[in-house]
Design an enzyme around this catalytic site. Structure first.
Site, mmCIF file in Angstrom:
data_model
loop_
_atom_site.group_PDB
_atom_site.id
_atom_site.type_symbol
_atom_site.label_atom_id
_atom_site.label_comp_id
_atom_site.label_asym_id
_atom_site.label_seq_id
_atom_site.Cartn_x
_atom_site.Cartn_y
_atom_site.Cartn_z
ATOM 1 C CB CYS A 286 14.574 -8.634 3.764
ATOM 2 S SG CYS A 286 13.540 -9.639 4.817
ATOM 3 N NE ARG B 223 13.993 -3.564 -0.046
ATOM 4 C CZ ARG B 223 13.322 -3.617 -1.183
ATOM 5 N NH1 ARG B 223 13.063 -2.524 -1.840
ATOM 6 N NH2 ARG B 223 12.916 -4.766 -1.660
ATOM 7 C CD1 TRP C 292 8.608 -6.089 8.023
ATOM 8 C CD2 TRP C 292 7.956 -7.992 7.026
ATOM 9 N NE1 TRP C 292 7.243 -6.172 8.118
ATOM 10 C CE2 TRP C 292 6.820 -7.322 7.526
ATOM 11 C CE3 TRP C 292 7.794 -9.214 6.370
ATOM 12 C CZ2 TRP C 292 5.530 -7.827 7.379
ATOM 13 C CZ3 TRP C 292 6.514 -9.718 6.221
ATOM 14 C CH2 TRP C 292 5.407 -9.022 6.725
ATOM 15 C CG ASN D 91 16.060 -9.496 0.616
ATOM 16 O OD1 ASN D 91 16.415 -9.630 1.780
ATOM 17 N ND2 ASN D 91 16.220 -8.377 -0.076
ATOM 18 N N GLY D 92 13.326 -13.067 0.240
ATOM 19 C CA GLY D 92 12.454 -14.005 -0.477
ATOM 20 C C GLY D 92 12.066 -15.142 0.441
ATOM 21 C CD GLU E 275 -4.221 6.002 0.705
ATOM 22 O OE1 GLU E 275 -4.381 4.772 0.768
ATOM 23 O OE2 GLU E 275 -3.149 6.550 1.007
ATOM 24 C CE LYS F 53 -0.945 6.138 3.420
ATOM 25 N NZ LYS F 53 -0.745 5.738 2.069
ATOM 26 C CD GLU G 220 0.055 2.438 5.566
ATOM 27 O OE1 GLU G 220 0.913 1.726 5.052
ATOM 28 O OE2 GLU G 220 -0.406 3.455 5.002
ATOM 29 C CG HIS H 229 -27.844 0.233 5.966
ATOM 30 N ND1 HIS H 229 -29.201 0.031 5.993
ATOM 31 C CD2 HIS H 229 -27.619 1.095 4.948
ATOM 32 C CE1 HIS H 229 -29.777 0.716 5.028
ATOM 33 N NE2 HIS H 229 -28.835 1.376 4.375
ATOM 34 C CE LYS I 249 7.592 2.885 -0.239
ATOM 35 N NZ LYS I 249 6.333 3.609 0.020
HETATM 36 C C1 F6R Z 1 0.201 2.115 2.178
HETATM 37 C C2 F6R Z 1 1.159 1.314 1.493
HETATM 38 C C3 F6R Z 1 0.801 -0.097 1.104
HETATM 39 C C4 F6R Z 1 1.172 -0.269 -0.370
HETATM 40 C C5 F6R Z 1 0.952 -1.721 -0.819
HETATM 41 C C6 F6R Z 1 1.285 -1.900 -2.278
HETATM 42 O O1 F6R Z 1 0.679 3.383 2.487
HETATM 43 O O2 F6R Z 1 2.226 1.784 1.220
HETATM 44 O O3 F6R Z 1 -0.531 -0.409 1.333
HETATM 45 O O4 F6R Z 1 0.370 0.608 -1.116
HETATM 46 O O5 F6R Z 1 1.747 -2.570 -0.041
HETATM 47 O O6 F6R Z 1 2.604 -1.569 -2.553
HETATM 48 P P1 F6R Z 1 3.098 -1.301 -4.023
HETATM 49 O O7 F6R Z 1 2.438 -0.053 -4.499
HETATM 50 O O8 F6R Z 1 4.591 -1.162 -3.914
HETATM 51 O O9 F6R Z 1 2.678 -2.491 -4.844
#
Ligand code: F6R
Length: 609
Positions: A2, A27, A74, A100-101, A481, A485, A488, A504, A604
């Site tokens: 948010c 966000r 969000w 927010n929160g 990772e 990616k 996502e 396995h 984000k």
């Molecule tokens: C993946 C991604 C998320 C963040 C996770 C932690 O591309 O962006 O998995 O890595 O939400 O976020 P931070 O690093 O801000 O604590």
């Protein structure tokens, strides 16, 4: 999660607020809304489910007012619909709140308000705050908000407008960031610097438990009991252009390409060529403290957790200190044993991820020492830690993290060097790694230059509904990772597995429709990895192998697309092997015409549990 913006000054608020919301959309982007105030004409509100551009289109022609607040959401409480979008109003329509929160006692407060005859129109926790402010009989807006907040348990960054006090915005922070931007006869407020830098770089970071009043002529800060605090403004040395995508078609692409310069910033002034070590002043630990560390535990979420796994392996290898990584979101719930000689390392781009923040608090509550590898300066996790390393990756806007992760790995390398060099790591090895880190920006540049070659590969992978990403030991977190990616930004099912575990179970799924992206570094496991590739090829599974030039793939190659990554020191393999995986995800998503910077259902920074 948010975004909040607010403006009070001499200009029309709505266009400025829309511009700010556009910059905060990463966000949270399922709904958006604005409220503006003009004296004598009361409060005007427009809000809807959808993006900021839909809000802009929906604004009535007459939406004038030089004071206003806005929000991009969000959803946490209730679905993303027009009613649940912020701002929320009290029953009289005099008060508007963006938040927010999470208000933890929202259910109890809703029940109490309903008993008192208040009709709650939304499913949100935020609406209760608007009613509490509206029902307070205090004389000033500050006192009304303060009275409301005394009833509220939970986390908030919030901004309040009141038609009876048309010259001001009252804001409050508790666990959710709020930054005031000080302009010339105007004041801004936002939950993220990104929304402020176009107007001012003179800012005030509110502390938890602090409130502020903004008017066109200035700001005042105070505690929730209204006793004054004297929070001064700082002028930040930041380039507003770094918050724009510029000529790039997306932030994700821009941020991938920025990795070499981001790494240069992370290592700048921190490498010691003479002693083959690093200097991390922010750790606040001398050689004795570092030697006393018997174990390292890394805590992070999502991709930060996967890089944390890479980092833990690196620390264990270089410093010979047992190290592992754990998802911060799980850590706190298993009543972890906190050991005095363990160094806890919280890793986070945003510094706001609440699961990571709560894990840090748990460590510190039990007397453990926790340091942070954090990108956002002054963020909650950075402030909560005992010390740490700022990553200096620069602002990261795309939801899918790229450059911040690369700098996290470099942060771990710097930490491993320091921990290693106060132990048994030789000066020769230290110097070798220092030189490797100095070469890393150029090698990242070379890895990024694989882009053209990767586009057709990505487009082929995009056709598959389901994929595997496999690797072993240092290649496994790289595979995790890579899968993260890919899923996502493409919305394809991508699952990471240890190559050694394929037989396995998951091998049952391999056929010509299920491609595997295999990470095969040039190391002592390369031959075994190639053996596993034969098992995949024998089941007609399409193969993409991300590897080094020295690896012999033998005759598995006729079913294989080979992507050769430049080789630096073996310890830096994981981060260079990650780059093609970012590019594959990006180009597959682009081919599928996904909203790359704002993937569905994500945001984000995740400031809720
Ligand atoms: C993946 C991604 C998320 C963040 C996770 C932690 O591309 O962006 O998995 O890595 O939400 O976020 P931070 O690093 O801000 O604590």
């Amino acid at each position: 999660m948010c975004g909040i913006v607010g403006y009070v000054g001499g200009q029309q608020a709505a266009p400025l607020l829309l511009e700010g919301l556009g910059r905060l959309e990463h966000r949270g982007y399922d709904s958006a809304g604005l409220a503006v105030l003009s004296s004598g004409k009361g409060l005007k509100v427009t809000k809807l489910a959808g993006r900021v551009r839909a809000l802009e289109a929906a604004l009535p022609k007459r939406f004038g007012g030089k004071v206003g607040i806005g929000h991009t959401r969000w959803a946490t409480h209730g679905p993303a619909n027009d009613v649940n979008a912020h701002p929320h109003l009290d029953a009289t329509g005099q008060v508007a709140v963006v938040h927010n929160g999470i208000i933890d006692n929202a259910a109890a407060l809703r029940a109490e308000l309903a008993d008192e005859g208040v009709e709650l129109v939304s499913d949100t926790d935020t609406e209760v705050v608007a009613h509490l402010v509206g029902r307070s009989d205090a004389d000033t807006l500050e006192a009304k908000v303060s009275a409301a907040l005394r009833r509220v348990e939970g986390t908030y960054g919030l901004a309040v407008l009141h038609a009876g006090f048309p010259d001001r915005i009252v804001v409050a922070r508790n666990g959710s960031p709020l930054i005031i931007g000080v302009g010339d006869k105007e004041m801004h407020v936002a939950s993220d610097l990104a929304a402020l830098v176009r107007y001012t770089t003179t800012v005030v970071h509110l502390a938890d438990g602090e409130m502020a009043t903004l008017t066109a002529t200035g700001y005042s800060t105070y505690r929730e009991d209204l006793s004054a605090t004297d929070r001064r403004a700082d002028t930040l040395d930041i380039d507003p252009a770094s918050y724009d995508a510029g000529e790039h078609e997306s932030f994700m692409r821009k941020e991938m390409l920025e990795q070499p310069e981001a790494v240069e910033r992370t290592i700048r002034g921190r490498l010691d060529e003479r002693f083959g070590t690093s200097h991390l002043g922010g750790l606040d630990m001398d050689a004795r403290d570092l030697r006393a560390v018997r174990r390292v535990k890394v805590l992070g979420c999502g991709s930060a957790y996967y890089v944390g796994q890479m980092g833990a392996q690196l620390i264990e290898e270089l410093a010979r200190v047992p190290a592992d990584a754990e998802a911060a979101s799980e850590f706190r719930y298993r009543n972890p044993i906190i050991e005095p000689d363990t160094l806890y390392v919280a890793v986070s781009q945003s510094g706001e991820t609440v699961d990571t923040l709560l894990a840090v608090q748990e460590v510190r509550r039990k007397g453990g020492r926790c340091i942070g590898l954090v990108n956002v300066v002054g963020s909650a996790i950075a402030r909560e830690c005992d010390g740490g390393v700022y990553l200096h990756a620069g602002p990261e806007v795309a939801v899918a993290s790229t450059k911040a992760l690369t700098t996290m790995y470099v942060g771990f390398a710097l930490l491993a060097l320091q921990l290693g060099r106060v132990r048994d790591m030789s000066i020769a090895d230290g110097k070798r790694l220092v030189a490797g880190l100095q070469r890393l920006p150029a090698d990242l540049e070379e890895a990024l230059a694989l882009e053209d070659e990767l586009v057709p590969v990505a487009e082929r992978l995009a056709r598959a509904e389901s994929l595997f990403f496999v690797g072993r030991v240092c290649g496994f977190p790289v595979a995790r990772e890579g899968a993260q990616k890919f899923k996502e930004v493409t919305y394809r099912h991508a699952e990471a597995y240890q190559t050694s575990e394929l037989k396995h179970g998951p091998l049952a799924l391999i056929d010509k429709t299920v491609p595997t992206v295999a990470i095969v570094p040039e190391d002592e496991l390369a031959d075994r990895n190639v053996g596993a590739l034969h098992e995949i090829a024998a089941r007609k599974g399409p193969l993409v192998v991300v590897t080094h030039p020295g690896v012999d793939l033998g005759d598995v190659a006729d079913r294989t697309i080979r992507i050769d990554v430049p080789r630096n020191e073996p310890e830096l393999d994981p981060i260079l092997l990650t780059v093609p995986l970012q590019l594959l995800a990006y180009h597959a998503a682009r081919h599928l015409e996904r909203d790359i910077d704002k993937p569905r259902n994500l945001a984000k920074s995740v400031t809720v549990e």
